[in-house]
Scaffold this motif. Sequence first.
Motif, PDB file in Angstrom:
ATOM      1  N   UNK A   1       0.805  -1.214   0.000  1.00 19.50           N
ATOM      2  CA  UNK A   1       0.000   0.000   0.000  1.00 19.50           C
ATOM      3  C   UNK A   1       0.842   1.270   0.000  1.00 19.50           C
ATOM      4  N   UNK A   2       0.223   2.350   0.404  1.00 14.55           N
ATOM      5  CA  UNK A   2       0.901   3.644   0.340  1.00 14.55           C
ATOM      6  C   UNK A   2       0.864   4.191  -1.072  1.00 14.55           C
ATOM      7  N   UNK A   3       1.918   4.911  -1.459  1.00 18.79           N
ATOM      8  CA  UNK A   3       1.909   5.627  -2.728  1.00 18.79           C
ATOM      9  C   UNK A   3       3.215   5.434  -3.495  1.00 18.79           C
ATOM     10  N   UNK A   4       3.096   5.602  -4.814  1.00 20.72           N
ATOM     11  CA  UNK A   4       4.292   5.693  -5.640  1.00 20.72           C
ATOM     12  C   UNK A   4       5.126   6.899  -5.206  1.00 20.72           C
ATOM     13  N   UNK A   5       6.414   6.819  -5.461  1.00 18.21           N
ATOM     14  CA  UNK A   5       7.261   8.001  -5.415  1.00 18.21           C
ATOM     15  C   UNK A   5       7.344   8.604  -6.821  1.00 18.21           C
ATOM     16  N   UNK A   6       7.379   7.731  -7.824  1.00 17.43           N
ATOM     17  CA  UNK A   6       7.469   8.207  -9.209  1.00 17.43           C
ATOM     18  C   UNK A   6       6.875   7.167 -10.160  1.00 17.43           C
ATOM     19  N   UNK A   7       6.210   7.669 -11.216  1.00 19.52           N
ATOM     20  CA  UNK A   7       5.781   6.860 -12.351  1.00 19.52           C
ATOM     21  C   UNK A   7       6.441   7.447 -13.598  1.00 19.52           C
ATOM     22  N   UNK A   8       7.355   6.687 -14.174  1.00 24.00           N
ATOM     23  CA  UNK A   8       8.149   7.126 -15.318  1.00 24.00           C
ATOM     24  C   UNK A   8       8.009   6.041 -16.381  1.00 24.00           C
ATOM     25  N   UNK A   9       7.263   6.347 -17.444  1.00 22.48           N
ATOM     26  CA  UNK A   9       6.941   5.353 -18.467  1.00 22.48           C
ATOM     27  C   UNK A   9       7.376   5.835 -19.843  1.00 22.48           C
ATOM     28  N   UNK A  10       7.640   4.871 -20.708  1.00 17.98           N
ATOM     29  CA  UNK A  10       7.993   5.218 -22.079  1.00 17.98           C
ATOM     30  C   UNK A  10       8.393   3.988 -22.871  1.00 17.98           C
ATOM     31  N   UNK A  11       9.143   4.216 -23.918  1.00 12.86           N
ATOM     32  CA  UNK A  11       9.646   3.138 -24.764  1.00 12.86           C
ATOM     33  C   UNK A  11      11.148   3.299 -24.962  1.00 12.86           C
ATOM     34  N   UNK A  12      11.792   2.183 -25.287  1.00  8.14           N
ATOM     35  CA  UNK A  12      13.211   2.208 -25.613  1.00  8.14           C
ATOM     36  C   UNK A  12      13.443   1.285 -26.806  1.00  8.14           C
ATOM     37  N   UNK A  13      14.525   1.481 -27.476  1.00  9.18           N
ATOM     38  CA  UNK A  13      14.907   0.609 -28.579  1.00  9.18           C
ATOM     39  C   UNK A  13      15.716  -0.553 -28.000  1.00  9.18           C
ATOM     40  N   UNK A  14      15.175  -1.778 -28.183  1.00  6.34           N
ATOM     41  CA  UNK A  14      15.868  -2.927 -27.616  1.00  6.34           C
ATOM     42  C   UNK A  14      17.045  -3.352 -28.506  1.00  6.34           C
TER      43      UNK A  14
ATOM     44  N   UNK B   1      10.799  -1.286 -30.759  1.00  9.45           N
ATOM     45  CA  UNK B   1      10.236  -0.530 -29.643  1.00  9.45           C
ATOM     46  C   UNK B   1       9.819  -1.485 -28.530  1.00  9.45           C
ATOM     47  N   UNK B   2      10.245  -1.185 -27.313  1.00  8.42           N
ATOM     48  CA  UNK B   2       9.861  -1.981 -26.144  1.00  8.42           C
ATOM     49  C   UNK B   2       9.473  -1.036 -25.018  1.00  8.42           C
ATOM     50  N   UNK B   3       8.591  -1.486 -24.147  1.00  7.57           N
ATOM     51  CA  UNK B   3       8.091  -0.642 -23.069  1.00  7.57           C
ATOM     52  C   UNK B   3       9.003  -0.670 -21.849  1.00  7.57           C
ATOM     53  N   UNK B   4       9.047   0.469 -21.141  1.00  5.24           N
ATOM     54  CA  UNK B   4       9.639   0.469 -19.803  1.00  5.24           C
ATOM     55  C   UNK B   4       8.694   1.185 -18.852  1.00  5.24           C
ATOM     56  N   UNK B   5       8.678   0.698 -17.615  1.00  2.00           N
ATOM     57  CA  UNK B   5       7.890   1.304 -16.531  1.00  2.00           C
ATOM     58  C   UNK B   5       8.801   1.463 -15.324  1.00  2.00           C
ATOM     59  N   UNK B   6       9.439   2.605 -15.255  1.00  4.06           N
ATOM     60  CA  UNK B   6      10.408   2.890 -14.192  1.00  4.06           C
ATOM     61  C   UNK B   6       9.611   3.492 -13.022  1.00  4.06           C
ATOM     62  N   UNK B   7       8.971   2.592 -12.252  1.00  2.00           N
ATOM     63  CA  UNK B   7       8.116   3.021 -11.153  1.00  2.00           C
ATOM     64  C   UNK B   7       8.855   2.866  -9.836  1.00  2.00           C
ATOM     65  N   UNK B   8       8.934   3.950  -9.083  1.00  2.44           N
ATOM     66  CA  UNK B   8       9.681   3.966  -7.824  1.00  2.44           C
ATOM     67  C   UNK B   8       8.694   3.948  -6.659  1.00  2.44           C
ATOM     68  N   UNK B   9       8.886   2.987  -5.755  1.00  2.27           N
ATOM     69  CA  UNK B   9       8.060   2.876  -4.556  1.00  2.27           C
ATOM     70  C   UNK B   9       8.958   2.510  -3.377  1.00  2.27           C
ATOM     71  N   UNK B  10       8.355   2.366  -2.208  1.00  2.44           N
ATOM     72  CA  UNK B  10       9.084   1.814  -1.061  1.00  2.44           C
ATOM     73  C   UNK B  10       9.450   0.368  -1.391  1.00  2.44           C
TER      74      UNK B  10
END
Length: 255
Positions: free
Chosen positions: A146-159, A164-173
């Motif tokens: 529970x609690x909250x995200x610190x950051x939601x950072x989403x996008x695509x990168x070239x593998x 094109x491939x997805x990334x979800x750089x989500x920061x939490x506890x």
Amino acid sequence: MKKIIMLLFVIIAFSSCKDEKDCCVNPSKNVSLKFTHNWDGSNISSSDFNNFKFTTKNGESVSVSRLRYVISNIRLINGNEIFTFSNYNLIDIEEEKGFNLTLPEKIFPGSYQLKFTFGFTDEDNKDGVYQDLNSASFNVPGMLGGGYHYMQFDGKYKDTNNADANFNYHVIRAVNRSDPNNLIFEDTSFEVDLGTLSFINDSEITIKANIAEWFKNPNTWNLNELNTVLMPNFDAQILMSANGKSVFSLGEVTQ
């Protein structure tokens, strides 16, 4: 008796002049913050999203589709005096929200430390209590504590195949789920100390966030290895926390 009255008059007059002098010579000041974002010096705005305009230290070409994060306990400190801008603030680059904060009260000229926390400390990371974050779908699922995200950072990168491939750089506890019935947490929020600032006049402080730092310092990030499903990855969260500590820096202070 007349001498006593005259003496009281002089004391009152002197005190009044002194207060008036302090007020006029050292009037209180307004202070505001402005957050800006860049990729190794190149400014980032919502107009840059969904384009492969950025390159990580590891060499992956990246496009950004969403980037929003929380900072909390945003304050100026002068000895025992603490002036709080906001208990927390959600900054959303895509929606262009949360870039500006103004101190609710004026301060007297002097030297102050500027500090804030990236994310929430465990004490403040209380599940479901921040209604605006609930509405923004910033919550962390109960299975991850529970609690909250610190950051939601989403996008695509070239593998490695240039696809094109997805990334979800989500920061939490960070949470260790080795035993789902006994979750082990580590507070991965961190304090940002931007140093001591001297205020003479009304001031605007620019805080710069270099997004490229999330992928390079001290850990060179390989998106081909760490791209999605990072929230339950305890080790990845530790690496993210370490990289985030070089993201923020002090920019221009206008007075």
